[in-house]
Design a protein around this motif. Structure first.
Motif, PDB file in Angstrom:
ATOM      1  N   GLY A  24      45.038  24.891 149.339  1.00  0.00           N
ATOM      2  CA  GLY A  24      45.596  26.221 149.520  1.00  0.00           C
ATOM      3  C   GLY A  24      46.281  26.478 150.837  1.00  0.00           C
ATOM      4  O   GLY A  24      46.500  27.645 151.210  1.00  0.00           O
ATOM      5  N   ALA A  25      46.634  25.439 151.559  1.00  0.00           N
ATOM      6  CA  ALA A  25      47.384  25.616 152.800  1.00  0.00           C
ATOM      7  C   ALA A  25      48.825  26.002 152.485  1.00  0.00           C
ATOM      8  O   ALA A  25      49.274  25.896 151.340  1.00  0.00           O
ATOM      9  CB  ALA A  25      47.349  24.315 153.607  1.00  0.00           C
ATOM     10  N   PRO A  26      49.582  26.453 153.476  1.00  0.00           N
ATOM     11  CA  PRO A  26      50.992  26.775 153.233  1.00  0.00           C
ATOM     12  C   PRO A  26      51.784  25.528 152.838  1.00  0.00           C
ATOM     13  O   PRO A  26      51.349  24.403 153.073  1.00  0.00           O
ATOM     14  CB  PRO A  26      51.463  27.318 154.590  1.00  0.00           C
ATOM     15  N   PRO A  27      52.978  25.713 152.252  1.00  0.00           N
ATOM     16  CA  PRO A  27      53.820  24.569 151.913  1.00  0.00           C
ATOM     17  C   PRO A  27      54.360  23.882 153.167  1.00  0.00           C
ATOM     18  O   PRO A  27      54.288  24.416 154.279  1.00  0.00           O
ATOM     19  CB  PRO A  27      54.941  25.189 151.073  1.00  0.00           C
ATOM     20  N   VAL A  28      54.927  22.700 152.966  1.00  0.00           N
ATOM     21  CA  VAL A  28      55.290  21.838 154.095  1.00  0.00           C
ATOM     22  C   VAL A  28      56.285  22.515 155.033  1.00  0.00           C
ATOM     23  O   VAL A  28      56.159  22.406 156.262  1.00  0.00           O
ATOM     24  CB  VAL A  28      55.862  20.497 153.596  1.00  0.00           C
ATOM     25  N   ASP A  29      57.273  23.215 154.497  1.00  0.00           N
ATOM     26  CA  ASP A  29      58.276  23.824 155.376  1.00  0.00           C
ATOM     27  C   ASP A  29      57.653  24.874 156.296  1.00  0.00           C
ATOM     28  O   ASP A  29      58.148  25.091 157.414  1.00  0.00           O
ATOM     29  CB  ASP A  29      59.432  24.418 154.571  1.00  0.00           C
ATOM     30  N   TYR A  30      56.556  25.494 155.867  1.00  0.00           N
ATOM     31  CA  TYR A  30      55.869  26.443 156.742  1.00  0.00           C
ATOM     32  C   TYR A  30      55.274  25.736 157.958  1.00  0.00           C
ATOM     33  O   TYR A  30      55.234  26.300 159.066  1.00  0.00           O
ATOM     34  CB  TYR A  30      54.757  27.174 155.983  1.00  0.00           C
ATOM     35  N   TYR A  31      54.793  24.507 157.772  1.00  0.00           N
ATOM     36  CA  TYR A  31      54.268  23.733 158.901  1.00  0.00           C
ATOM     37  C   TYR A  31      55.364  23.518 159.947  1.00  0.00           C
ATOM     38  O   TYR A  31      55.094  23.529 161.153  1.00  0.00           O
ATOM     39  CB  TYR A  31      53.735  22.385 158.422  1.00  0.00           C
ATOM     40  N   VAL A  32      56.582  23.291 159.466  1.00  0.00           N
ATOM     41  CA  VAL A  32      57.709  23.117 160.385  1.00  0.00           C
ATOM     42  C   VAL A  32      57.989  24.419 161.118  1.00  0.00           C
ATOM     43  O   VAL A  32      58.093  24.457 162.354  1.00  0.00           O
ATOM     44  CB  VAL A  32      58.968  22.661 159.622  1.00  0.00           C
ATOM     45  N   ARG A  33      58.091  25.501 160.366  1.00  0.00           N
ATOM     46  CA  ARG A  33      58.503  26.773 160.972  1.00  0.00           C
ATOM     47  C   ARG A  33      57.440  27.337 161.904  1.00  0.00           C
ATOM     48  O   ARG A  33      57.769  27.947 162.932  1.00  0.00           O
ATOM     49  CB  ARG A  33      58.852  27.774 159.867  1.00  0.00           C
ATOM     50  N   ILE A  34      56.180  27.141 161.582  1.00  0.00           N
ATOM     51  CA  ILE A  34      55.116  27.671 162.450  1.00  0.00           C
ATOM     52  C   ILE A  34      55.039  26.883 163.750  1.00  0.00           C
ATOM     53  O   ILE A  34      54.820  27.452 164.822  1.00  0.00           O
ATOM     54  CB  ILE A  34      53.772  27.679 161.694  1.00  0.00           C
TER      55      ILE A  34
END
Length: 272
Positions: free
Chosen positions: A192-202
């Motif tokens: 349930g973690a955010p999708p991969v692109d969210y890891y980039v943006r955060i």
């Protein structure tokens, strides 16, 4: 000439010769993965460095190593364990200096268990940060002195912000954030973690290093890109918004598929 990012690869001595010309042709990012084992770090690794430097004659790209990680966390509660971890990381940085390598991958301390339990225990997150400082303080100073960047790679991380907060806590340009796309996608699908692109943006411009690998969201497959179900367009759109120009490293289980993955991204118009 295209403005698309150029991808590189994570290789060992055994596979470097195969991809040497491909790397040098565009001076692609390179990560050497021969120095993760204690047996190598405790032995005489200088002949290995000599062979690698000979193979890399003519290479002028951005190069680093994957640091040691087997069997430990950088946030151990046990001071004796922390001392061993510090030793291993310093050994890795000694290799970096010998190779003139400018990044070393360090695994994140955050786990699935810690994500679900830190909030209920007041001060638990701060305690993890403090233990990481105890472990990494000497390694950070050493990295600063040799111009090397310690990049913190997500392993089980469910909250992308945790590594960024940890990196920022050192107040040093020698500590930044790494992203493994496969690990992030597994955390997204299975936990349930955010999708991969969210890891980039955060992570934003604290992101300096990316392991590119494809997965099904269940296991750490390290498949060639396109074999899993990561949404690559969203990932590269997020990367394109950064000014930090992170190193883009294809980290595949099958090194023979590296150029296939690069071609896949080129066909999608995402990278070269």
């Amino acid at each position: 000439m295209t403005d698309l990012p150029i991808v590189g690869a994570a290789l060992t001595l055994d596979s470097l010769d195969t991809h040497r010309d491909w790397l040098i042709e565009r001076q692609r990012d390179l990560e050497l993965q021969d120095f993760i084992d204690a047996e190598i770090l405790d032995g005489d690794w200088h002949p290995l460095v000599t062979r690698l430097r000979a193979l890399l004659d003519g290479y002028q790209g951005r190069m680093g190593i994957h640091g040691p990680f087997w069997g430990f966390t950088i946030a151990s509660e046990d001071p004796d364990i922390r001392a061993v971890v510090t030793k291993r990381l310093l050994q890795g940085l000694e290799v970096c200096e010998a190779l003139a390598a400018t990044h070393m991958v360090v695994h994140s301390p955050f786990t699935t268990w810690s994500y679900t339990n830190m909030t209920k225990d007041p001060g638990a997150f701060e305690d993890v940060i403090e233990r990481c400082h105890m472990t990494l303080a000497e390694a950070v100073r050493r990295a600063e002195s040799i111009g090397c960047n310690l990049v913190l790679e997500n392993i089980e991380d469910r909250d992308p912000a945790h590594r960024t907060l940890l990196a920022n806590s050192f107040g040093s340009e020698a500590v930044s954030v790494s992203l493994d796309t496969g690990h992030a996608h597994c955390a997204h699908i299975s936990h349930g973690a955010p999708p991969v692109d969210y890891y980039v943006r955060i992570a934003g411009n604290r992101l300096r290093h990316v392991h590119l690998q494809d997965v099904d969201g269940y296991a750490d497959r390290h498949w060639s890109l396109g074999e899993g179900n990561i949404r690559w367009h969203s990932v590269f759109e997020a990367i394109a918004d950064l000014q930090s120009e992170p190193r883009l490293i294809l980290e595949l289980r099958d090194h023979d598929r590296i150029r296939d993955s690069a071609a896949y991204l080129a066909d999608l118009g995402l990278a070269q």
